[in-house]
Write a protein that holds these residues in place. Structure first.
Motif, PDB file in Angstrom:
ATOM      1  N   ALA A  20       0.892  -1.067  -0.050  1.00  0.00           N
ATOM      2  CA  ALA A  20      -0.091   0.047  -0.022  1.00  0.00           C
ATOM      3  C   ALA A  20       1.062   1.413  -0.075  1.00  0.00           C
ATOM      4  CB  ALA A  20      -0.925  -0.119   1.137  1.00  0.00           C
ATOM      5  N   HIS A  21       1.902   1.259   0.659  1.00  0.00           N
ATOM      6  CA  HIS A  21       2.578   2.531   0.980  1.00  0.00           C
ATOM      7  C   HIS A  21       4.123   2.525   0.825  1.00  0.00           C
ATOM      8  CE1 HIS A  21      -0.720   2.411   4.211  1.00  0.00           C
ATOM      9  NE2 HIS A  21      -1.125   3.541   3.424  1.00  0.00           N
ATOM     10  N   PRO A  22       4.750   3.595   0.320  1.00  0.00           N
ATOM     11  CA  PRO A  22       6.226   3.590   0.564  1.00  0.00           C
ATOM     12  C   PRO A  22       6.537   3.468   1.824  1.00  0.00           C
ATOM     13  CG  PRO A  22       5.303   5.719  -0.504  1.00  0.00           C
ATOM     14  CD  PRO A  22       4.088   4.811  -0.039  1.00  0.00           C
ATOM     15  N   ASP A  23       7.530   2.415   2.214  1.00  0.00           N
ATOM     16  CA  ASP A  23       7.885   2.070   3.339  1.00  0.00           C
ATOM     17  C   ASP A  23       7.594   0.545   3.876  1.00  0.00           C
ATOM     18  OD1 ASP A  23       5.805   2.259   5.270  1.00  0.00           O
ATOM     19  OD2 ASP A  23       6.682   4.049   6.217  1.00  0.00           O
ATOM     20  N   ASP A  24       6.111   0.214   3.227  1.00  0.00           N
ATOM     21  CA  ASP A  24       5.554  -1.093   3.820  1.00  0.00           C
ATOM     22  C   ASP A  24       6.737  -2.239   3.281  1.00  0.00           C
ATOM     23  OD1 ASP A  24       3.425  -0.096   4.812  1.00  0.00           O
ATOM     24  OD2 ASP A  24       2.121  -0.315   2.876  1.00  0.00           O
ATOM     25  N   PRO A  25       7.309  -2.359   2.148  1.00  0.00           N
ATOM     26  CA  PRO A  25       8.169  -3.401   1.791  1.00  0.00           C
ATOM     27  C   PRO A  25       9.245  -3.537   2.874  1.00  0.00           C
ATOM     28  CG  PRO A  25       7.820  -2.127  -0.061  1.00  0.00           C
ATOM     29  CD  PRO A  25       7.216  -1.203   0.956  1.00  0.00           C
ATOM     30  N   ASP A 135      -5.728   0.470   4.344  1.00  0.00           N
ATOM     31  CA  ASP A 135      -4.939   0.359   2.966  1.00  0.00           C
ATOM     32  C   ASP A 135      -4.363  -0.855   2.983  1.00  0.00           C
ATOM     33  OD1 ASP A 135      -5.753   2.933   2.454  1.00  0.00           O
ATOM     34  OD2 ASP A 135      -3.873   4.024   2.485  1.00  0.00           O
ATOM     35  N   HIS A 136      -3.616  -1.431   3.920  1.00  0.00           N
ATOM     36  CA  HIS A 136      -2.869  -2.654   3.690  1.00  0.00           C
ATOM     37  C   HIS A 136      -4.004  -3.874   3.495  1.00  0.00           C
ATOM     38  CE1 HIS A 136       0.311  -1.193   6.863  1.00  0.00           C
ATOM     39  NE2 HIS A 136       0.392  -0.568   5.837  1.00  0.00           N
ATOM     40  N   ARG A 137      -5.060  -3.854   4.401  1.00  0.00           N
ATOM     41  CA  ARG A 137      -6.028  -4.820   3.909  1.00  0.00           C
ATOM     42  C   ARG A 137      -6.404  -4.603   2.324  1.00  0.00           C
ATOM     43  NH1 ARG A 137      -8.527  -3.050   8.585  1.00  0.00           N
ATOM     44  NH2 ARG A 137     -10.528  -2.133   7.240  1.00  0.00           N
TER      45      ARG A 137
HETATM   46 ZN   LIG Z   1       1.664   1.031   5.273  1.00  0.00          ZN
END
Ligand SMILES: [Zn+2]
Length: 240
Positions: A20-25, A135-137
């Protein structure tokens, strides 16, 4: 403490990380990504939102933040050895699993043909001390719905065939943030690389005191020989 199960799983030749977001990976699985890249895997990131709500700074604007976070994400991906980062630029905090977004994700899966896709577990609503970001879901739902059956079935999103994007079957799905992971990757050796990649997200960690210790604690475990290790957990699906 939990045991570390090192199941046999070969490093994929090509992998896609849909988040979902920059930094999640980096937070979820930066050690595994670094391990795969070091072993020669071609890793593509698909970042669905622009992260433009990830700040409490009253001086910050959504436009400025989106540009900062894109730069930070690229720097972090470079640290890990990721081949390319694709941004779909949905607004942060408003991610929905729509047909339109699914088609855009299917297009990238067909273009880059990953053997393995890493995505968030869409069934995870909350953890012991915090609520999982919606957003992750949504990213998890759109990722798995894109993988099956849409990416592999030529009748889905027929417009893509006109662009030369032929059906592609993803073989493995690795879900992060799962309540009961069934595969652990020992990332002890590349944990510093994971931290270095997370540090690239200056807008997210510079005011976040103690994050290194918290990340470390989340990854600590004892392996079957009684050694202290750092690990990342996944719930894995091997698709037929
Ligand atoms: Zn996130």
């Amino acid at each position: 403490m939990d045991e570390v199960f090192k199941l046999q799983s070969k490093v994929p030749d090509r992998a896609m990380v849909i988040m979902a977001h920059p930094d999640d990976p980096e937070f979820f699985c930066g050690g595994t990504i670094a391990t795969w890249c070091a072993a020669g895997a071609e890793v593509t990131y698909l970042i669905l939102t622009n992260g433009n709500k990830g700040s409490d700074d009253p001086q910050m604007t959504p436009e400025k933040l989106a540009a900062i976070r894109r730069k930070e994400q690229q720097a972090a991906a470079d640290v890990l050895g990721v081949k390319r980062v694709i941004y779909l630029n949905e607004p942060d905090g408003e991610l929905q699993s729509t047909l339109e977004l699914r088609q855009r994700v299917v297009a990238e899966i067909r273009r880059y043909k990953p053997y393995t896709v890493i995505a968030p577990d869409p069934t995870r609503y909350f953890y012991a001390t915090y609520i999982n970001h919606a957003d992750h879901r949504a990213a998890g739902v759109v990722a798995i719905d894109a993988i099956f059956p849409a990416a592999r079935n030529r009748m889905y999103h027929p417009e893509l065939m006109g662009e030369g994007l032929e059906p592609h079957p993803v073989k493995e799905v690795w879900l992060v943030g799962a309540e009961f992971p069934d595969l652990w990757v020992d990332v002890t050796e590349l944990f510093e690389t994971k931290l270095e990649a997370i540090r690239c997200h200056v807008s997210q960690v510079s005011h976040n005191e103690g994050w290194v210790e918290r990340v470390q604690q989340r990854h600590q475990a004892t392996d079957e020989y009684g050694r202290q290790v750092l690990r990342e957990g996944f719930r894995v699906m091997i698709l037929r």
